[in-house]
Scaffold this motif. Structure first.
Motif, PDB file in Angstrom:
ATOM      1  N   TYR A   1     -15.799  14.213   5.700  1.00  0.00           N
ATOM      2  CA  TYR A   1     -14.668  14.970   6.220  1.00  0.00           C
ATOM      3  C   TYR A   1     -13.840  14.053   7.111  1.00  0.00           C
ATOM      4  N   ILE A   2     -12.645  14.485   7.427  1.00  0.00           N
ATOM      5  CA  ILE A   2     -11.761  13.743   8.331  1.00  0.00           C
ATOM      6  C   ILE A   2     -11.873  14.381   9.715  1.00  0.00           C
ATOM      7  N   ASN A   3     -12.222  13.565  10.731  1.00  0.00           N
ATOM      8  CA  ASN A   3     -12.373  14.112  12.080  1.00  0.00           C
ATOM      9  C   ASN A   3     -11.026  14.192  12.797  1.00  0.00           C
ATOM     10  N   ARG A   4     -11.051  14.583  14.050  1.00  0.00           N
ATOM     11  CA  ARG A   4      -9.810  14.765  14.831  1.00  0.00           C
ATOM     12  C   ARG A   4      -9.040  13.474  15.035  1.00  0.00           C
ATOM     13  N   GLU A   5      -9.739  12.331  14.970  1.00  0.00           N
ATOM     14  CA  GLU A   5      -9.079  11.027  15.120  1.00  0.00           C
ATOM     15  C   GLU A   5      -8.627  10.479  13.779  1.00  0.00           C
ATOM     16  N   ASP A   6      -8.587  11.324  12.749  1.00  0.00           N
ATOM     17  CA  ASP A   6      -8.185  10.948  11.384  1.00  0.00           C
ATOM     18  C   ASP A   6      -9.067   9.862  10.784  1.00  0.00           C
ATOM     19  N   LYS A   7     -10.327   9.836  11.148  1.00  0.00           N
ATOM     20  CA  LYS A   7     -11.286   8.902  10.558  1.00  0.00           C
ATOM     21  C   LYS A   7     -12.192   9.676   9.614  1.00  0.00           C
ATOM     22  N   LYS A   8     -12.535   9.039   8.506  1.00  0.00           N
ATOM     23  CA  LYS A   8     -13.436   9.658   7.548  1.00  0.00           C
ATOM     24  C   LYS A   8     -14.872   9.517   8.045  1.00  0.00           C
TER      25      LYS A   8
END
Length: 122
Positions: free
Chosen positions: A82-89
């Motif tokens: 998933y993509i977290n709040r910091e836009d990292k996978k």
């Protein structure tokens, strides 16, 4: 192809049940496993394995287990991301539990009570 996992370890926290919008029970637990080998045992090294339990097995786990309960798990590895709040996978590897056996009693159970073993009803 074979995707089968068998582990025996202790719950790291009290299991908490959640319900899906389809009214299906689910429990996420982490199992602590001591590492093998002479040096690893002396250093108390452990691995912490995330597991997902569904349906009636999830309900039984919450009822009969608590932090520190010894359990045996059979299941399969699954991955998701998933993509977290910091836009990292973020990649997640966990065990999807097919069968769980409760190998130790919790404090409330009396001597002589039967051990509960459930099959996955997913």
């Amino acid at each position: 192809m074979i995707n089968q996992v068998t582990i025996v370890g202790r719950l790291t926290e009290d299991p908490e049940i959640r319900w899906t919008s389809e009214d299906k029970a689910v429990v996420n637990v982490t199992i602590a496993l001591n590492r093998f080998g002479k040096n690893r045992r002396l250093n108390n090294e452990a691995d912490f394995i995330p597991c997902v339990i569904w349906g009636k097995q999830a309900e039984n786990t919450v009822e009969y287990c608590q932090k520190g309960t010894l359990v045996g798990i059979n299941g399969e590895l699954q991955t998701r991301n998933y993509i977290n709040r910091e836009d990292k996978k973020v990649y997640v590897i966990e065990v999807l539990v097919d069968k769980i056996r409760f190998l130790s009693r919790n404090k409330e159970q009396k001597v002589g009570e039967v051990e509960v073993t459930t099959e996955n009803d997913v």
